[in-house]
Design a protein around this motif. Sequence first.
Motif: not given
Length: 88
Positions: A8-12, A14-16, A27, A29-30
Amino acid sequence: MQRFTITTATSTAKAEQSRTAGYEVIDLSRASLRDTVARLTDGKGVDVVLDGMAGPIIGEALGALVQGAPSSASATPPACRPTSTSRT
């Protein structure tokens, strides 16, 4: 049986970064953790949950476990984490 790691990531952004490194990333946040895990696992859930932050997402993460899977989580509570100190 297909095995892979979902992170998991808390922002787009970081996810990328994680996707570029080859990870399957949710992501937060989404997207919903539980809904995305269900989609990625054809509704089966995950075998293991590791949470190193002891944050608010742990309940949702444990809810994504395969029914009957051992539910174990290990994390350092915020009050026990080291803090930086400065000397004057």
